[in-house]
Design a protein around this motif. Structure first.
Motif, short mmCIF file in Angstrom:
data_model
loop_
_atom_site.label_atom_id
_atom_site.label_comp_id
_atom_site.label_asym_id
_atom_site.label_seq_id
_atom_site.Cartn_x
_atom_site.Cartn_y
_atom_site.Cartn_z
N ILE A 114 -0.79 15.40 -5.95
CA ILE A 114 -1.61 14.40 -6.66
C ILE A 114 -3.08 14.75 -6.56
O ILE A 114 -3.83 14.65 -7.55
N GLU A 115 -3.52 15.20 -5.41
CA GLU A 115 -4.94 15.54 -5.28
C GLU A 115 -5.28 16.74 -6.16
O GLU A 115 -6.36 16.78 -6.77
N LYS A 116 -4.38 17.69 -6.29
CA LYS A 116 -4.62 18.83 -7.18
C LYS A 116 -4.71 18.37 -8.63
O LYS A 116 -5.57 18.83 -9.40
N ILE A 117 -3.83 17.46 -9.02
CA ILE A 117 -3.84 16.94 -10.39
C ILE A 117 -5.13 16.14 -10.64
O ILE A 117 -5.76 16.27 -11.70
N LEU A 118 -5.53 15.33 -9.68
CA LEU A 118 -6.76 14.55 -9.81
C LEU A 118 -7.97 15.45 -10.01
O LEU A 118 -8.85 15.15 -10.82
N LYS A 119 -8.03 16.52 -9.27
CA LYS A 119 -9.17 17.43 -9.37
C LYS A 119 -9.23 18.10 -10.73
O LYS A 119 -10.29 18.24 -11.33
N HIS A 120 -8.08 18.55 -11.22
CA HIS A 120 -8.07 19.29 -12.48
C HIS A 120 -8.15 18.37 -13.69
O HIS A 120 -8.85 18.67 -14.66
N CYS A 121 -7.43 17.26 -13.64
CA CYS A 121 -7.31 16.37 -14.81
C CYS A 121 -8.31 15.22 -14.69
O CYS A 121 -7.94 14.03 -14.77
N SER A 122 -9.57 15.54 -14.51
CA SER A 122 -10.59 14.56 -14.17
C SER A 122 -10.92 13.59 -15.30
O SER A 122 -11.47 12.53 -15.06
N ARG A 123 -10.59 13.94 -16.54
CA ARG A 123 -10.91 13.07 -17.67
C ARG A 123 -9.74 12.18 -18.07
O ARG A 123 -9.85 11.36 -18.97
N SER A 124 -8.61 12.34 -17.39
CA SER A 124 -7.45 11.46 -17.60
C SER A 124 -7.34 10.49 -16.44
O SER A 124 -7.69 10.83 -15.30
N THR A 125 -6.85 9.30 -16.71
CA THR A 125 -6.51 8.36 -15.64
C THR A 125 -5.16 8.79 -15.07
O THR A 125 -4.18 8.87 -15.80
N ILE A 126 -5.13 9.06 -13.79
CA ILE A 126 -3.90 9.50 -13.12
C ILE A 126 -3.32 8.31 -12.37
O ILE A 126 -3.93 7.80 -11.43
N THR A 127 -2.17 7.85 -12.81
CA THR A 127 -1.56 6.66 -12.23
C THR A 127 -0.26 7.00 -11.51
O THR A 127 0.67 7.53 -12.12
N VAL A 128 -0.22 6.72 -10.23
CA VAL A 128 1.01 6.89 -9.44
C VAL A 128 1.64 5.53 -9.23
O VAL A 128 0.97 4.58 -8.81
N LYS A 129 2.92 5.42 -9.55
CA LYS A 129 3.67 4.19 -9.31
C LYS A 129 4.71 4.45 -8.22
O LYS A 129 5.62 5.27 -8.39
N LEU A 130 4.56 3.77 -7.09
CA LEU A 130 5.51 3.86 -5.99
C LEU A 130 6.62 2.83 -6.18
O LEU A 130 6.35 1.68 -6.56
N SER A 131 7.84 3.21 -5.92
CA SER A 131 8.97 2.30 -6.08
C SER A 131 9.16 1.45 -4.83
O SER A 131 9.33 1.98 -3.73
N LEU A 132 9.12 0.13 -5.00
CA LEU A 132 9.45 -0.81 -3.93
C LEU A 132 10.36 -1.88 -4.52
O LEU A 132 9.96 -2.60 -5.43
N GLU A 133 11.56 -1.99 -4.00
CA GLU A 133 12.53 -2.92 -4.57
C GLU A 133 12.60 -4.23 -3.79
O GLU A 133 13.36 -5.13 -4.16
N GLY A 134 11.87 -4.32 -2.70
CA GLY A 134 11.87 -5.53 -1.89
C GLY A 134 11.23 -5.23 -0.55
O GLY A 134 10.70 -4.13 -0.34
N MET A 135 11.27 -6.19 0.35
CA MET A 135 10.84 -5.93 1.71
C MET A 135 11.84 -4.98 2.36
O MET A 135 12.83 -4.61 1.74
N GLU A 136 11.57 -4.58 3.58
CA GLU A 136 12.29 -3.44 4.16
C GLU A 136 13.81 -3.53 4.08
O GLU A 136 14.48 -2.57 3.67
N ASP A 137 14.38 -4.68 4.43
CA ASP A 137 15.85 -4.77 4.43
C ASP A 137 16.42 -4.65 3.03
O ASP A 137 17.42 -3.94 2.80
N THR A 138 15.78 -5.32 2.06
CA THR A 138 16.27 -5.25 0.67
C THR A 138 16.06 -3.87 0.08
O THR A 138 16.97 -3.32 -0.55
N HIS A 139 14.88 -3.32 0.28
CA HIS A 139 14.58 -1.99 -0.27
C HIS A 139 15.54 -0.94 0.29
O HIS A 139 16.10 -0.13 -0.46
N ASP A 140 15.76 -0.97 1.60
CA ASP A 140 16.64 0.03 2.22
C ASP A 140 18.09 -0.18 1.82
O ASP A 140 18.86 0.79 1.73
N ARG A 141 18.47 -1.41 1.57
CA ARG A 141 19.83 -1.67 1.09
C ARG A 141 20.06 -1.00 -0.25
O ARG A 141 21.14 -0.46 -0.53
N ILE A 142 19.04 -0.99 -1.10
CA ILE A 142 19.16 -0.41 -2.43
C ILE A 142 18.93 1.10 -2.41
O ILE A 142 19.69 1.87 -3.02
N ARG A 143 17.89 1.55 -1.70
CA ARG A 143 17.46 2.94 -1.80
C ARG A 143 17.81 3.80 -0.59
O ARG A 143 17.59 5.01 -0.62
#
Length: 358
Positions: A114-143
């Motif tokens: 991501i840092e490499k992409i941010l440095k090179h693609c400076s004129r684009s908005t770089i958006t990272v979406k992290l997956s969270l399906e719930g708090m720890e017990d729910t998320h771990d049950r799913i993922r």
């Protein structure tokens, strides 16, 4: 100067130029989430080997400027050449926004790339979406056990980049399904308290998934969830993106979630779909579709000299796109509804109404 999203204003009137590309970089994944429609589809079909960098260069070179470039998969960071792929599209297509969704399990790999992409693609908005399906017990049950803590490690690793790179946006995405629908309030509260998280999107489960029980969703609970998300935006309990036009994007998110509720409740199309006209999907083996409905293939770039224009203007593509219009095809794909809303003038009164409340 950034690549302004307002460059594409002409597409409001002329739906003849692809401005949104969803590129499934790989079918490979280091998780086995039961709601993943792509993994299920990937298991059924022999797609062939992944597009090489040289092939990607040819495809990218055949396309014009993009508003939105969304990588997808599979886990996109399993592509060791992801930085080079981002660079190719950045140079050739000047996307305003590059979206990189991830399960967050490969903390060091994600941070470095991501840092490499941010440095090179400076004129684009770089958006990272992290997956969270719930708090720890729910998320771990799913993922899977331990995945929540690993994703949070990735969050901690990435958030320090926000102060360094003004073109960086960090968000969370949650797949709304039967397992987590009763626990969304706690998750929304948790995410809104995470420093640096600029958006929390909730995607209604869709597609042909491995466990159909996950699709037994109570739409009343979905409505309560999206109303809470909207309320938090209006009451400033939740953040917005930092890029130009972020307030309009937040208004569009609110309108979009209401349309999704109406689509499912009424089981019919609510607004016209521009799949195949403004939006297309490219798979890792070169298949091209108007959207994530993988039974409407337009062609394969490998069979067309890697010329995307040849694919989307073929006789087969014309038949598919005409069928989408005639049959009033509908779904709940958030990314495509975004384009369908923003480039449909009939939606502007609703957009303005929500915009003024933010």
């Amino acid at each position: 100067m950034s690549h302004s999203p307002f460059r594409h204003i002409g597409s409001v009137f002329y739906k003849q130029h692809i401005i949104q590309l969803t590129y499934f970089l790989t079918g490979r994944c280091n998780a086995s989430c039961p709601f993943c429609f792509y993994r299920s589809d990937n298991d059924r079909r022999n797609r062939g080997h992944e597009l090489s960098l040289n092939e990607i260069k040819k495809i990218s070179g055949s396309m014009g400027e993009l508003l939105w470039l969304a990588f997808s998969g599979g886990e996109i960071f399993l592509r060791t050449d992801i930085v080079d792929i981002a660079k190719i599209f950045y140079e050739n297509n000047k996307p305003s926004i590059i979206l990189l969704p991830t399960n967050g399990l490969l903390t060091d790999v994600i941070r470095i790339n991501i840092e490499k992409i941010l440095k090179h693609c400076s004129r684009s908005t770089i958006t990272v979406k992290l997956s969270l399906e719930g708090m720890e017990d729910t998320h771990d049950r799913i993922r899977g056990k331990g995945s929540f803590r690993k994703t949070m490690e990735t969050y901690e690793s990435l958030k320090v980049l926000l102060d360094v790179y003004p073109n960086f946006e960090l968000g969370v995405n949650t797949v709304f399904c039967s397992v987590n629908q009763d626990r969304m309030d706690a998750l929304i509260s948790f995410v809104s308290g995470l420093n640096g998280i600029k958006t929390h999107t909730v995607s209604l489960i869709r597609g042909d998934v491995q466990d159909n029980g996950l699709k037994r969703v109570d739409m009343g609970k979905y409505r309560s969830t999206v109303e809470l998300l909207a309320s938090n935006l209006k009451n400033k309990k939740s953040s917005m993106y930092r890029f130009r036009g972020a307030r309009l994007k937040a208004a569009q998110d609110i309108v979009q979630r209401n349309i999704i509720y109406d689509t499912v409740s009424r089981n019919t199309q609510q607004i016209p779909c521009y799949a195949g006209k403004l939006n297309i999907v490219l798979t890792e083996s070169g298949d091209v579709y108007p959207c994530e409905s993988f039974d409407m293939k337009l062609g394969n770039v490998r069979d067309c000299g890697y010329d995307m224009d040849t694919v989307i203007r073929s006789e087969e593509a014309e038949k598919v796109i005409n069928a989408i219009r005639k049959d009033r095809c509908y779904c709940t794909h958030e990314c495509y509804l975004m384009t369908n809303i923003l480039f449909n003038p009939s939606m502007y009164p609703r957009l303005i109404r929500e915009y003024l409340q933010l």
